[in-house]
Design a protein around this motif. Sequence first.
Motif, PDB file in Angstrom:
ATOM      1  N   THR A 204       0.830  -1.204   0.000  1.00  0.00           N
ATOM      2  CA  THR A 204       0.000   0.000   0.000  1.00  0.00           C
ATOM      3  C   THR A 204       0.869   1.260   0.000  1.00  0.00           C
ATOM      4  O   THR A 204       0.624   2.209  -0.750  1.00  0.00           O
ATOM      5  CB  THR A 204      -0.936   0.013   1.218  1.00  0.00           C
ATOM      6  N   ALA A 205       1.901   1.265   0.836  1.00  0.00           N
ATOM      7  CA  ALA A 205       2.791   2.428   0.902  1.00  0.00           C
ATOM      8  C   ALA A 205       3.538   2.624  -0.412  1.00  0.00           C
ATOM      9  O   ALA A 205       3.644   3.752  -0.922  1.00  0.00           O
ATOM     10  CB  ALA A 205       3.778   2.258   2.052  1.00  0.00           C
ATOM     11  N   ARG A 215       3.760  14.286  -4.014  1.00  0.00           N
ATOM     12  CA  ARG A 215       3.238  14.633  -2.689  1.00  0.00           C
ATOM     13  C   ARG A 215       4.380  14.756  -1.683  1.00  0.00           C
ATOM     14  O   ARG A 215       5.388  14.052  -1.766  1.00  0.00           O
ATOM     15  CB  ARG A 215       2.253  13.571  -2.226  1.00  0.00           C
ATOM     16  N   HIS A 216       4.213  15.665  -0.722  1.00  0.00           N
ATOM     17  CA  HIS A 216       5.228  15.863   0.318  1.00  0.00           C
ATOM     18  C   HIS A 216       5.062  14.765   1.375  1.00  0.00           C
ATOM     19  O   HIS A 216       4.465  14.973   2.441  1.00  0.00           O
ATOM     20  CB  HIS A 216       5.093  17.251   0.950  1.00  0.00           C
ATOM     21  N   TRP A 217       5.605  13.598   1.065  1.00  0.00           N
ATOM     22  CA  TRP A 217       5.451  12.452   1.959  1.00  0.00           C
ATOM     23  C   TRP A 217       6.396  12.549   3.147  1.00  0.00           C
ATOM     24  O   TRP A 217       7.532  12.993   3.029  1.00  0.00           O
ATOM     25  CB  TRP A 217       5.748  11.152   1.207  1.00  0.00           C
ATOM     26  N   THR A 218       5.922  12.091   4.273  1.00  0.00           N
ATOM     27  CA  THR A 218       6.756  11.867   5.445  1.00  0.00           C
ATOM     28  C   THR A 218       6.643  10.401   5.813  1.00  0.00           C
ATOM     29  O   THR A 218       5.726   9.693   5.364  1.00  0.00           O
ATOM     30  CB  THR A 218       6.299  12.718   6.650  1.00  0.00           C
ATOM     31  N   THR A 224       0.875   5.861   8.135  1.00  0.00           N
ATOM     32  CA  THR A 224      -0.580   5.947   8.328  1.00  0.00           C
ATOM     33  C   THR A 224      -1.309   5.245   7.191  1.00  0.00           C
ATOM     34  O   THR A 224      -2.290   4.524   7.416  1.00  0.00           O
ATOM     35  CB  THR A 224      -1.014   7.420   8.412  1.00  0.00           C
ATOM     36  N   LYS A 225      -0.854   5.460   5.958  1.00  0.00           N
ATOM     37  CA  LYS A 225      -1.468   4.774   4.818  1.00  0.00           C
ATOM     38  C   LYS A 225      -1.342   3.260   4.962  1.00  0.00           C
ATOM     39  O   LYS A 225      -2.237   2.507   4.568  1.00  0.00           O
ATOM     40  CB  LYS A 225      -0.798   5.224   3.517  1.00  0.00           C
ATOM     41  N   ALA A 226      -0.223   2.827   5.533  1.00  0.00           N
ATOM     42  CA  ALA A 226       0.021   1.395   5.698  1.00  0.00           C
ATOM     43  C   ALA A 226      -0.667   0.823   6.940  1.00  0.00           C
ATOM     44  O   ALA A 226      -0.707  -0.395   7.115  1.00  0.00           O
ATOM     45  CB  ALA A 226       1.528   1.142   5.786  1.00  0.00           C
ATOM     46  N   GLY A 227      -1.177   1.700   7.801  1.00  0.00           N
ATOM     47  CA  GLY A 227      -1.832   1.240   9.016  1.00  0.00           C
ATOM     48  C   GLY A 227      -0.858   0.810  10.093  1.00  0.00           C
ATOM     49  O   GLY A 227      -1.183  -0.057  10.922  1.00  0.00           O
ATOM     50  N   PHE A 233       6.538   0.861  10.806  1.00  0.00           N
ATOM     51  CA  PHE A 233       6.493   0.959   9.355  1.00  0.00           C
ATOM     52  C   PHE A 233       7.900   1.124   8.775  1.00  0.00           C
ATOM     53  O   PHE A 233       8.265   0.448   7.801  1.00  0.00           O
ATOM     54  CB  PHE A 233       5.623   2.141   8.936  1.00  0.00           C
ATOM     55  N   SER A 234       8.688   2.017   9.351  1.00  0.00           N
ATOM     56  CA  SER A 234      10.029   2.274   8.836  1.00  0.00           C
ATOM     57  C   SER A 234      10.883   1.009   8.871  1.00  0.00           C
ATOM     58  O   SER A 234      11.577   0.681   7.898  1.00  0.00           O
ATOM     59  CB  SER A 234      10.701   3.385   9.640  1.00  0.00           C
ATOM     60  N   ARG A 235      10.817   0.269   9.979  1.00  0.00           N
ATOM     61  CA  ARG A 235      11.599  -0.964  10.097  1.00  0.00           C
ATOM     62  C   ARG A 235      11.155  -1.990   9.061  1.00  0.00           C
ATOM     63  O   ARG A 235      11.988  -2.610   8.387  1.00  0.00           O
ATOM     64  CB  ARG A 235      11.457  -1.551  11.506  1.00  0.00           C
ATOM     65  N   ARG A 236       9.851  -2.180   8.946  1.00  0.00           N
ATOM     66  CA  ARG A 236       9.316  -3.207   8.040  1.00  0.00           C
ATOM     67  C   ARG A 236       9.581  -2.848   6.584  1.00  0.00           C
ATOM     68  O   ARG A 236       9.976  -3.705   5.783  1.00  0.00           O
ATOM     69  CB  ARG A 236       7.815  -3.345   8.287  1.00  0.00           C
TER      70      ARG A 236
END
Length: 304
Positions: A204-205, A215-218, A224-227, A233-236
């Motif tokens: 999804t991300a 888009r100005h992604w952080t 959040t998009k990935a839930g 999220f960063s680790r995975r």
Amino acid sequence: MDVLSDAIGVMRTGRPHSVEIRKHAPWGVRAEPFSGAGFHVVLEGTCWLIPAEGAAIALSVGDVVCLPHGCGHALADSLSTPLAGAPSAALREMAPNADDGERATTVLLCGAYTLDRTRPHPLFEELPEVIHLPARLGHRTPLHAAVNLLGDEIANPDHGTEAVVSALLDMMLLYILRAWLDEQTDDGPATGWAATLRDPAITTAVHHIHQEPARHWTVEALGTKAGLSRAAFSRRFTALVGKPPLGYLTWWRMTLAAQLLRDTDKPVQTIAQRTGYTSEFAFAKAFKREHGLAPGRYRHHLRK
């Protein structure tokens, strides 16, 4: 969330092509390496695929073999048959020297795709030199349906055949890669991009990065998009994709920018905006850092 199509689309150049090769034993033909990917499907008879490195592979009716990195290889009726040279691995060039007409004991359907290898998608980098998909009753039905349609269209050309063949070849490559990715999970826990495409959160991300590169992604917004929480999220993402989220975002932006410079006449300012840069100067600086050339010189270099 068609990440696989995006990975192929950003690398593809030109139109794919295919040819039916009919051979009568003894026969052997060599194909030189080329900048792209190719495949062979055995429609009738048997043969051997002999890669530049590694063991030869026996092929029979219904077998599909893909060479995603365009490596040099040979095809022959027997491992003892001398190999004739071929000008390249683009199979339509091989066809005049490889057709024995109605005396054929082996019939192959072969295709080739031209790809930009200067910046391959990480998914492609994980693919082996040779992907062998043996025929299995009731297995890979969509792939074999595409093979049948492609073979019929080549054997019986009609109005619109060029467009039909091109579309079917695109389908073939996707079906081949799907089948290989499925086999990775069949053989045990998936890793790399095989695992990424099986992970709904990370896919999804990646999808959002592909679809909205400007888009100005952080990291938090993508998480959040990935839930997932930012840290989880960063680790995975990093573990599966091989790059941190914002590192992959920059890589995708610069890869997309290179494709737009190569394949379109859009102004540099337009490409900068489409890839997330409000300043043409900032875009040019980032692009040169990634590609070694300023955007205008990069475009000129490709087209001279």
